[in-house]
Every structure is written in structure tokens, then in C-alpha cells.
Design a protein around this motif. Structure first.
Motif, mmCIF file in Angstrom:
data_model
loop_
_atom_site.group_PDB
_atom_site.id
_atom_site.type_symbol
_atom_site.label_atom_id
_atom_site.label_comp_id
_atom_site.label_asym_id
_atom_site.label_seq_id
_atom_site.Cartn_x
_atom_site.Cartn_y
_atom_site.Cartn_z
ATOM 1 N N VAL A 69 0.728 -1.152 -0.031
ATOM 2 C CA VAL A 69 -0.102 -0.058 0.049
ATOM 3 C C VAL A 69 1.141 1.366 0.054
ATOM 4 N N HIS A 70 0.642 2.263 -0.945
ATOM 5 C CA HIS A 70 1.417 3.329 -1.160
ATOM 6 C C HIS A 70 0.945 4.494 -0.103
ATOM 7 N N ARG A 71 1.748 5.198 0.154
ATOM 8 C CA ARG A 71 1.415 6.354 1.063
ATOM 9 C C ARG A 71 0.723 7.529 0.513
ATOM 10 N N ARG A 72 -0.416 7.988 0.940
ATOM 11 C CA ARG A 72 -0.991 8.947 0.341
ATOM 12 C C ARG A 72 -0.218 10.218 -0.069
ATOM 13 N N PRO A 102 3.609 9.095 -2.796
ATOM 14 C CA PRO A 102 2.985 7.834 -3.772
ATOM 15 C C PRO A 102 4.284 7.017 -3.922
ATOM 16 N N ASP A 103 5.299 7.578 -3.812
ATOM 17 C CA ASP A 103 6.703 6.597 -4.389
ATOM 18 C C ASP A 103 6.793 5.819 -3.178
ATOM 19 N N GLU A 104 6.491 5.936 -1.815
ATOM 20 C CA GLU A 104 6.659 5.218 -0.580
ATOM 21 C C GLU A 104 5.623 4.287 -0.356
ATOM 22 N N PHE A 105 6.064 3.120 0.560
ATOM 23 C CA PHE A 105 5.063 2.266 0.906
ATOM 24 C C PHE A 105 4.811 2.301 2.260
ATOM 25 N N ILE A 106 3.718 1.922 2.860
ATOM 26 C CA ILE A 106 3.450 1.985 4.170
ATOM 27 C C ILE A 106 4.251 0.406 4.808
ATOM 28 N N PRO A 107 5.102 0.724 5.734
ATOM 29 C CA PRO A 107 5.652 -0.473 6.076
ATOM 30 C C PRO A 107 5.067 -1.642 6.669
ATOM 31 N N GLY A 108 4.703 -2.837 6.232
ATOM 32 C CA GLY A 108 4.031 -3.989 6.775
ATOM 33 C C GLY A 108 2.508 -4.058 6.250
ATOM 34 N N LEU A 109 2.128 -3.057 5.530
ATOM 35 C CA LEU A 109 0.761 -3.020 5.249
ATOM 36 C C LEU A 109 0.618 -3.399 3.544
#
Length: 172
Positions: free
Chosen positions: A71-74, A77-84
Motif C-alpha cells: 500500500v502506497h502512502r497517500r 506515492p513513491d513510498e510504501f507503508i511498511p508492513g501494510l
């Protein structure tokens, strides 16, 4: 492999109807379809108990590429939410129906009201699976099978929230 028994039964019912129904009697199809769907669910329940269903058919294949489900951070957008991760249709229609029924009919379930906006149910999951509802054990097994959980870091409870429209999730 997950099997949708309700769908299979519906297909069988439809085949039998086509063999028996004359072509001119298609005017009341909507009501018949609703009745057929209810009959199909009852038939699925008759053919297989929840105990057997959750123990034998609630299974998953290992997920090889977890990056697909990150899942990308809102805000970035280039980063993911760790562990989600979000896996669409992880729980199939028949599984959902049986889980919902199990939750609604759980005898020891004690829903707690939260500020009038939602109800919360906290269901404990024992480490050795004793006294844990079947559907929770099935979910834990499915998570192990997908490699989402390795057996050492399993859920120790399930928290269920029920929201009434138009209430949303409180900030936290």
C-alpha cells in the motif's frame, strides 16, 4: 484452492430450471432469482457444516510477490507503508457469508458501543487454538498459507468494528 459452493449450487439449480422451464415464463425472474439464491445458501449449509468448511476449504496458495500488494502512502506515492498490504478478494463470497453468520451468532460475543458511532467486538484467539472460534483459526491458517504470517507472529485476537452510515473512522 477456494471453492464457492453457493455459486456451484446456483449453477446446478439454473441448469435444472432450464430443463424444466418453458421459454415463455421469464417474467418473474427477479423474485425467483432471490428465492433461488436463498435456497442455494440453505443447500450449501445442508451439504457442508461450517466446521468442515472452515477446516477443509478455507485455504490459500502462497503469495510469491508481496510487492504487488503493498500500500502506497497517500502523501508520498513513491513510498510504501511498511508492513501494510491489500489483497483484493482475500476472503471469497461464501467465506464472507459464513464468517458473518459466525460473528452474528457467536454466543459469547459482547459488542461494545464506542461514542455512538460504532460497535466493537474483541474476539480472543488462544495460542493453541483451543476455544478459538473456527473462523479465526481458518483465517490464521490462510494467513500462514500465503506466507503473510510465519506461525510465530500469529494474531492473538481479532478486533471487529461495525460502523453505521454516515459515521466514519475516528482519528487515531
Amino acid at each position: 484452492m477456494s471453492i464457492n459452493f453457493s455459486k456451484l449450487l446456483a449453477q446446478e439449480i439454473e441448469k435444472k430450471k432450464k430443463m424444466k422451464t418453458p421459454p415463455s415464463s421469464k417474467t418473474t425472474r427477479t423474485n425467483e432469482n432471490d428465492n433461488d439464491e436463498e435456497k442455494m445458501r440453505k443447500k450449501a449449509d445442508e451439504l457442508m457444516s461450517d466446521e468442515v468448511f472452515f477446516a477443509q476449504f478455507f485455504t490459500r496458495k502462497p503469495i510469491e510477490d508481496w510487492d504487488t500488494y503493498r500500500v502506497h502512502r497517500r502523501d508520498k506515492p513513491d513510498e510504501f507503508i511498511p508492513g501494510l498490504f491489500y489483497v483484493p478478494e482475500f476472503i471469497h463470497e461464501e467465506e464472507e457469508r459464513r464468517i458473518n453468520r459466525a460473528i452474528r451468532t457467536q454466543k459469547e460475543a459482547k459488542w461494545v458501543e464506542s461514542k455512538g458511532k460504532r460497535k466493537i467486538l474483541n474476539v480472543p484467539a488462544a495460542p493453541n487454538n483451543e476455544n478459538t472460534p473456527l473462523w479465526i483459526n481458518a483465517l490464521k491458517k490462510a494467513l500462514r498459507e500465503t506466507t503473510a504470517m510465519d506461525g510465530q507472529n500469529e494474531a492473538n485476537h481479532v478486533l471487529i468494528n461495525e460502523y453505521n452510515a454516515p459515521a466514519g473512522i475516528d482519528p487515531h
